[in-house]
Motif scaffolding. Sequence first.
Motif, PDB file in Angstrom:
ATOM      1  N   LEU A  18       0.945  -0.974   0.112  1.00 31.46           N
ATOM      2  CA  LEU A  18      -0.143   0.058   0.051  1.00 31.46           C
ATOM      3  C   LEU A  18       0.703   1.301   0.013  1.00 31.46           C
ATOM      4  O   LEU A  18       0.604   2.240  -0.771  1.00 31.46           O
ATOM      5  CB  LEU A  18      -1.010  -0.006   1.061  1.00 31.46           C
ATOM      6  CG  LEU A  18      -2.182  -1.037   1.119  1.00 31.46           C
ATOM      7  CD1 LEU A  18      -2.781  -0.961   2.447  1.00 31.46           C
ATOM      8  CD2 LEU A  18      -3.232  -0.742   0.172  1.00 31.46           C
ATOM      9  N   LEU A  21       2.247   1.714  -3.258  1.00 28.17           N
ATOM     10  CA  LEU A  21       1.374   2.559  -4.121  1.00 28.17           C
ATOM     11  C   LEU A  21       1.233   3.856  -4.077  1.00 28.17           C
ATOM     12  O   LEU A  21       0.997   4.880  -5.108  1.00 28.17           O
ATOM     13  CB  LEU A  21      -0.021   1.895  -4.029  1.00 28.17           C
ATOM     14  CG  LEU A  21      -1.187   2.360  -5.131  1.00 28.17           C
ATOM     15  CD1 LEU A  21      -0.727   2.267  -6.481  1.00 28.17           C
ATOM     16  CD2 LEU A  21      -2.512   1.758  -4.523  1.00 28.17           C
ATOM     17  N   MET A  22       1.546   4.450  -2.850  1.00 26.45           N
ATOM     18  CA  MET A  22       1.660   5.890  -2.657  1.00 26.45           C
ATOM     19  C   MET A  22       2.490   6.690  -3.476  1.00 26.45           C
ATOM     20  O   MET A  22       2.381   7.968  -3.732  1.00 26.45           O
ATOM     21  CB  MET A  22       2.026   6.390  -1.125  1.00 26.45           C
ATOM     22  CG  MET A  22       0.841   5.789  -0.287  1.00 26.45           C
ATOM     23  SD  MET A  22       1.282   5.939   1.574  1.00 26.45           S
ATOM     24  CE  MET A  22       1.274   7.691   1.720  1.00 26.45           C
ATOM     25  N   GLY A  25       0.756   7.586  -6.579  1.00 28.74           N
ATOM     26  CA  GLY A  25      -0.334   8.476  -6.255  1.00 28.74           C
ATOM     27  C   GLY A  25       0.305   9.711  -6.088  1.00 28.74           C
ATOM     28  O   GLY A  25      -0.243  10.690  -6.461  1.00 28.74           O
ATOM     29  N   LEU A 209      -7.747  11.723  -8.520  1.00 33.14           N
ATOM     30  CA  LEU A 209      -7.242  10.513  -8.585  1.00 33.14           C
ATOM     31  C   LEU A 209      -6.324  10.248  -7.698  1.00 33.14           C
ATOM     32  O   LEU A 209      -6.121   9.175  -6.932  1.00 33.14           O
ATOM     33  CB  LEU A 209      -7.301   9.787  -9.855  1.00 33.14           C
ATOM     34  CG  LEU A 209      -6.835   8.443 -10.279  1.00 33.14           C
ATOM     35  CD1 LEU A 209      -7.875   7.473  -9.499  1.00 33.14           C
ATOM     36  CD2 LEU A 209      -6.348   8.215 -11.531  1.00 33.14           C
ATOM     37  N   GLY A 210      -5.113  11.046  -7.973  1.00 36.05           N
ATOM     38  CA  GLY A 210      -3.895  10.882  -6.993  1.00 36.05           C
ATOM     39  C   GLY A 210      -4.071  10.849  -5.655  1.00 36.05           C
ATOM     40  O   GLY A 210      -3.686  10.305  -4.738  1.00 36.05           O
ATOM     41  N   GLY A 212      -6.957  10.263  -3.998  1.00 38.47           N
ATOM     42  CA  GLY A 212      -7.662   8.924  -3.674  1.00 38.47           C
ATOM     43  C   GLY A 212      -6.611   7.863  -3.470  1.00 38.47           C
ATOM     44  O   GLY A 212      -6.807   7.110  -2.462  1.00 38.47           O
ATOM     45  N   VAL A 213      -5.842   7.674  -4.584  1.00 37.15           N
ATOM     46  CA  VAL A 213      -4.681   6.638  -4.425  1.00 37.15           C
ATOM     47  C   VAL A 213      -3.860   6.846  -2.996  1.00 37.15           C
ATOM     48  O   VAL A 213      -3.715   5.889  -2.337  1.00 37.15           O
ATOM     49  CB  VAL A 213      -3.669   6.653  -5.347  1.00 37.15           C
ATOM     50  CG1 VAL A 213      -2.721   5.669  -5.356  1.00 37.15           C
ATOM     51  CG2 VAL A 213      -4.685   6.259  -6.699  1.00 37.15           C
ATOM     52  N   LEU A 214      -3.454   8.083  -2.748  1.00 35.03           N
ATOM     53  CA  LEU A 214      -2.881   8.482  -1.708  1.00 35.03           C
ATOM     54  C   LEU A 214      -3.698   8.097  -0.209  1.00 35.03           C
ATOM     55  O   LEU A 214      -2.979   7.361   0.570  1.00 35.03           O
ATOM     56  CB  LEU A 214      -2.364  10.070  -1.434  1.00 35.03           C
ATOM     57  CG  LEU A 214      -1.215  10.309  -2.445  1.00 35.03           C
ATOM     58  CD1 LEU A 214      -1.195  11.817  -2.479  1.00 35.03           C
ATOM     59  CD2 LEU A 214       0.071   9.830  -2.038  1.00 35.03           C
ATOM     60  N   TRP A 215      -4.840   8.502  -0.438  1.00 36.91           N
ATOM     61  CA  TRP A 215      -5.539   8.087   1.111  1.00 36.91           C
ATOM     62  C   TRP A 215      -5.583   6.509   1.145  1.00 36.91           C
ATOM     63  O   TRP A 215      -5.545   5.915   2.424  1.00 36.91           O
ATOM     64  CB  TRP A 215      -7.019   8.762   0.872  1.00 36.91           C
ATOM     65  CG  TRP A 215      -7.741   8.753   1.913  1.00 36.91           C
ATOM     66  CD1 TRP A 215      -7.507   8.174   3.088  1.00 36.91           C
ATOM     67  CD2 TRP A 215      -9.060   9.338   2.412  1.00 36.91           C
ATOM     68  NE1 TRP A 215      -8.450   8.474   4.305  1.00 36.91           N
ATOM     69  CE2 TRP A 215      -9.404   9.349   3.637  1.00 36.91           C
ATOM     70  CE3 TRP A 215      -9.769  10.146   1.276  1.00 36.91           C
ATOM     71  CZ2 TRP A 215     -10.661   9.806   4.107  1.00 36.91           C
ATOM     72  CZ3 TRP A 215     -10.857  10.954   1.891  1.00 36.91           C
ATOM     73  CH2 TRP A 215     -11.326  10.693   3.214  1.00 36.91           C
ATOM     74  N   PHE A 216      -5.744   5.833   0.203  1.00 33.68           N
ATOM     75  CA  PHE A 216      -5.915   4.467   0.208  1.00 33.68           C
ATOM     76  C   PHE A 216      -4.826   3.672   0.534  1.00 33.68           C
ATOM     77  O   PHE A 216      -4.693   2.836   1.601  1.00 33.68           O
ATOM     78  CB  PHE A 216      -6.253   3.941  -1.257  1.00 33.68           C
ATOM     79  CG  PHE A 216      -6.326   2.394  -1.240  1.00 33.68           C
ATOM     80  CD1 PHE A 216      -7.329   1.532  -0.840  1.00 33.68           C
ATOM     81  CD2 PHE A 216      -5.409   1.749  -1.765  1.00 33.68           C
ATOM     82  CE1 PHE A 216      -7.349   0.286  -1.048  1.00 33.68           C
ATOM     83  CE2 PHE A 216      -5.151   0.284  -2.178  1.00 33.68           C
ATOM     84  CZ  PHE A 216      -6.354  -0.481  -1.428  1.00 33.68           C
ATOM     85  N   GLY A 217      -3.439   4.115  -0.018  1.00 32.49           N
ATOM     86  CA  GLY A 217      -2.163   3.948   0.603  1.00 32.49           C
ATOM     87  C   GLY A 217      -1.895   4.300   1.867  1.00 32.49           C
ATOM     88  O   GLY A 217      -1.154   3.452   2.535  1.00 32.49           O
TER      89      GLY A 217
END
Length: 441
Positions: A18, A21-22, A25, A209-210, A212-217
């Motif tokens: 995860l 993935l940041m 992101g 989108l970036g 959102g990917v950061l929050w997820f990671g």
Amino acid sequence: MEGLNSGDTAWLLTSAALVMLMTPGVALFYGGQARSKSVLNMFMMCFSALGVVGVLWILYGYSTVFGTELVGGGLLGNPAEYFGLTALLPNDEATEAYPALAFVSFQGMFAILTVALIAGAAADRMKFGAWVLFSGLWATLVYFPVAHWVFDLEQGWIPVILGAKDFAGGTAVHINAGIAALVLCIVLGKRRGWPREAMRPHNLTMVMLGAGVLWFGWFGFNAGSATSAGWAAGYAFVNSLAATAAAILGWLLVEKIRYGKATSLGAASGIVAGLVAITPACASVSPLGALAIGAIAGALCAWAVGLKYKLGYDDSFDVVGVHFVGGLWGTLAIGFFATDVAPDEVNGLFYGGGFTQLGLQAVAAFAVIAYTAVVTTIIVVALKYTIGLRVEDEVEQTGIDEGEHAETGYEFSGLRGGGGLGSAPKPATEAKATPVAKQEV
């Protein structure tokens, strides 16, 4: 420990993935804010951190951060002890809850991400070769020592000697990257035309989108720092959700008051501000405290990003305003909102702990600020007067993507002549269509 715990191992490895993935992101988040002629360069700056720092982490970075102390007093691990990780290769499942290499992987992603964060301050104007060399030198001389101070819970002077709390890297990651970004953009100088010319993001969808990917990671970043799939991980996870949600609202409220509009860029930036602020505090405060920290971070960072116009430094994508200010606030906020019912088991000012913890947090934060500012300045000035930091004016004007990488992020040749779309006759049914807006470059 009584042996390998497959659940803890799985959580740590998942968290490492995860956090990895940041970095893409960050590339999306920064790349969308860049102009179309600079988007690939921003992606390259972020992705090159995976290469440069990843190699150095395997060779000597992990050893410098977690090796037996080379310098006493919690200052520096021995870079040679685990060189190449050879000493960690034998199976250690009998004595550890998770394999040592799982922890190596997790912490390595932190090192990579921290370097990538700095890239947002240098958009449009830094030589790619200079950036790559800067990345390696900065990771070696700044990140690895500071990470030893903060993340080595058995030797690092910040947790062991001082007693300050930083669960997932408010000091080692965000304050560290923010100060480095400030030094870098000052020495680099302003972009051509800044702030006179508008330099708007070329793709706000990519920015969202970036974020959102950061929050997820980031759930792996914060909750994974518990290194086990237990209470502390769940606690950090919930606080990361709470603070970030509140930060979005805090940022948008400031925008609405100041400008009359709530923007998508503001929402995306609020996400990052909340995540940054809760990073050091996610195991120290209650969910109510996390809401307060996040809301204040959103509002504070929304205000702080305007400082570059008043003070005259061109921090292209607000690394200073979000990461430095947010990281500093989150680190100090432990001194106010910490409660001993949280995993870190300390009380801040608002929970009867007095000013003691606040003082410890301030010492940790300002020690990192001072060290990073001095060493980063030495690195950047040395590069400036040897290989040079900045691209030629012509490259900056025409686009750093073509000048440094011989590529462009978007192919527009089909829109010009040669039987392409630009030369085709307009159908009668489209005679009154609204013309396509001019692409900003």
